[in-house]
Design a protein around this motif. Structure first.
Motif, PDB file in Angstrom:
ATOM      1  N   ALA A  26       0.818  -1.221   0.000  1.00 20.90           N
ATOM      2  CA  ALA A  26       0.000   0.000   0.000  1.00 20.90           C
ATOM      3  C   ALA A  26       0.850   1.270   0.000  1.00 20.90           C
ATOM      4  CB  ALA A  26      -0.944  -0.002   1.195  1.00 20.90           C
ATOM      5  N   ALA A  27       1.922   1.298   0.762  1.00 20.39           N
ATOM      6  CA  ALA A  27       2.763   2.504   0.838  1.00 20.39           C
ATOM      7  C   ALA A  27       3.375   2.831  -0.525  1.00 20.39           C
ATOM      8  CB  ALA A  27       3.853   2.323   1.889  1.00 20.39           C
ATOM      9  N   VAL A  28       3.694   1.822  -1.312  1.00 17.28           N
ATOM     10  CA  VAL A  28       4.249   2.055  -2.655  1.00 17.28           C
ATOM     11  C   VAL A  28       3.160   2.611  -3.569  1.00 17.28           C
ATOM     12  CG1 VAL A  28       5.315   0.962  -4.675  1.00 17.28           C
ATOM     13  CG2 VAL A  28       6.011   0.265  -2.363  1.00 17.28           C
ATOM     14  N   ARG A  29       1.956   2.028  -3.488  1.00 14.06           N
ATOM     15  CA  ARG A  29       0.845   2.542  -4.310  1.00 14.06           C
ATOM     16  C   ARG A  29       0.577   4.004  -3.981  1.00 14.06           C
ATOM     17  NH1 ARG A  29      -1.212  -2.391  -2.592  1.00 14.06           N
ATOM     18  NH2 ARG A  29      -2.814  -1.460  -1.256  1.00 14.06           N
ATOM     19  N   ARG A  30       0.595   4.322  -2.697  1.00 12.47           N
ATOM     20  CA  ARG A  30       0.330   5.707  -2.291  1.00 12.47           C
ATOM     21  C   ARG A  30       1.436   6.639  -2.775  1.00 12.47           C
ATOM     22  NH1 ARG A  30       1.221   9.686   0.892  1.00 12.47           N
ATOM     23  NH2 ARG A  30      -0.442  10.986   1.692  1.00 12.47           N
ATOM     24  N   GLU A  31       2.686   6.210  -2.678  1.00 16.04           N
ATOM     25  CA  GLU A  31       3.806   7.051  -3.138  1.00 16.04           C
ATOM     26  C   GLU A  31       3.716   7.301  -4.645  1.00 16.04           C
ATOM     27  OE1 GLU A  31       6.810   9.507  -2.253  1.00 16.04           O
ATOM     28  OE2 GLU A  31       5.960   8.185  -0.738  1.00 16.04           O
ATOM     29  N   ALA A  32       3.338   6.276  -5.405  1.00 12.23           N
ATOM     30  CA  ALA A  32       3.174   6.444  -6.853  1.00 12.23           C
ATOM     31  C   ALA A  32       2.029   7.414  -7.142  1.00 12.23           C
ATOM     32  CB  ALA A  32       2.907   5.092  -7.512  1.00 12.23           C
ATOM     33  N   LEU A  33       0.964   7.302  -6.381  1.00 12.15           N
ATOM     34  CA  LEU A  33      -0.181   8.212  -6.523  1.00 12.15           C
ATOM     35  C   LEU A  33       0.233   9.653  -6.252  1.00 12.15           C
ATOM     36  CD1 LEU A  33      -3.262   8.709  -6.731  1.00 12.15           C
ATOM     37  CD2 LEU A  33      -3.396   8.112  -4.326  1.00 12.15           C
ATOM     38  N   VAL A  34       0.964   9.864  -5.180  1.00  8.98           N
ATOM     39  CA  VAL A  34       1.435  11.214  -4.836  1.00  8.98           C
ATOM     40  C   VAL A  34       2.351  11.743  -5.938  1.00  8.98           C
ATOM     41  CG1 VAL A  34       2.878  12.507  -3.200  1.00  8.98           C
ATOM     42  CG2 VAL A  34       1.129  10.931  -2.358  1.00  8.98           C
ATOM     43  N   ALA A  35       3.205  10.879  -6.473  1.00  5.86           N
ATOM     44  CA  ALA A  35       4.106  11.304  -7.552  1.00  5.86           C
ATOM     45  C   ALA A  35       3.312  11.754  -8.773  1.00  5.86           C
ATOM     46  CB  ALA A  35       5.062  10.164  -7.921  1.00  5.86           C
ATOM     47  N   LEU A  36       2.286  10.982  -9.145  1.00  6.76           N
ATOM     48  CA  LEU A  36       1.456  11.361 -10.295  1.00  6.76           C
ATOM     49  C   LEU A  36       0.720  12.670 -10.033  1.00  6.76           C
ATOM     50  CD1 LEU A  36       0.075   7.849 -11.263  1.00  6.76           C
ATOM     51  CD2 LEU A  36       1.654   9.266 -12.608  1.00  6.76           C
TER      52      LEU A  36
END
Length: 167
Positions: A35-45
């Protein structure tokens, strides 16, 4: 895990580079098992203002992780682009924060049908300031929103201005 941390770092680095070709690996990280990776990718986008990825971001509205769902709804609100139906489905989310974020996202997309529920949610769990999405619905002259904005202004006015002068 160490590998998940490295994937989070990769998402952050891709955002800092900010190149259009970096969108593809970031989209792939939205499907990461952590989940933390998905959230970081979301924030990056979101930081890249990648509005063309709103469909992929919307897919995270049904994520099993509460923080990821919350972040996805907030990202759609910030980007002012995304599908309404998955946001409407969050009306029954177990998390009040996710429900409120979904209402704010719907408002940012101009969905006037959420006005009364949004006002109710904001009265139950007030935020500091008034979210821009509320002003957007205010432009539609919706009574519930106009009353909320009026009440909000009155409650933050200078107390001396509300005193009546003696007769």
């Amino acid at each position: 895990s160490t590998l998940a941390g490295e994937r989070q770092l990769a998402a952050n680095l891709l955002w800092s580079l900010g190149q259009p070709e970096d969108l593809l690996p970031l989209k792939a990280l939205l499907k990461d098992p952590v989940a933390a990776v998905r959230r970081e990718a979301l924030v990056a986008l979101l930081n890249m203002q990648a509005r063309e990825t709103s469909g992929e971001i919307a897919s995270l509205l049904s994520d099993p992780d509460e923080v990821v769902r919350l972040s996805a709804a907030e990202a759609i609100a910030d980007l002012e682009k995304g599908p309404l139906e998955p946001l409407k489905a969050l009306a029954s989310d177990p998390s009040p924060s996710v429900r409120r974020a979904a209402l704010l996202a719907r408002a940012s997309l101009g969905d006037v049908s959420c006005a009364e529920n949004l006002v109710r949610a904001l009265r139950l769990t007030p935020l500091e300031g008034v979210p821009p999405a509320v002003y957007r619905l205010g432009k539609a002259r919706l009574p519930a929103i106009l009353k909320f904005l009026h009440d909000r202004r009155a409650s933050h006015a200078d107390p001396r201005a509300r005193r009546r002068s003696p007769p």
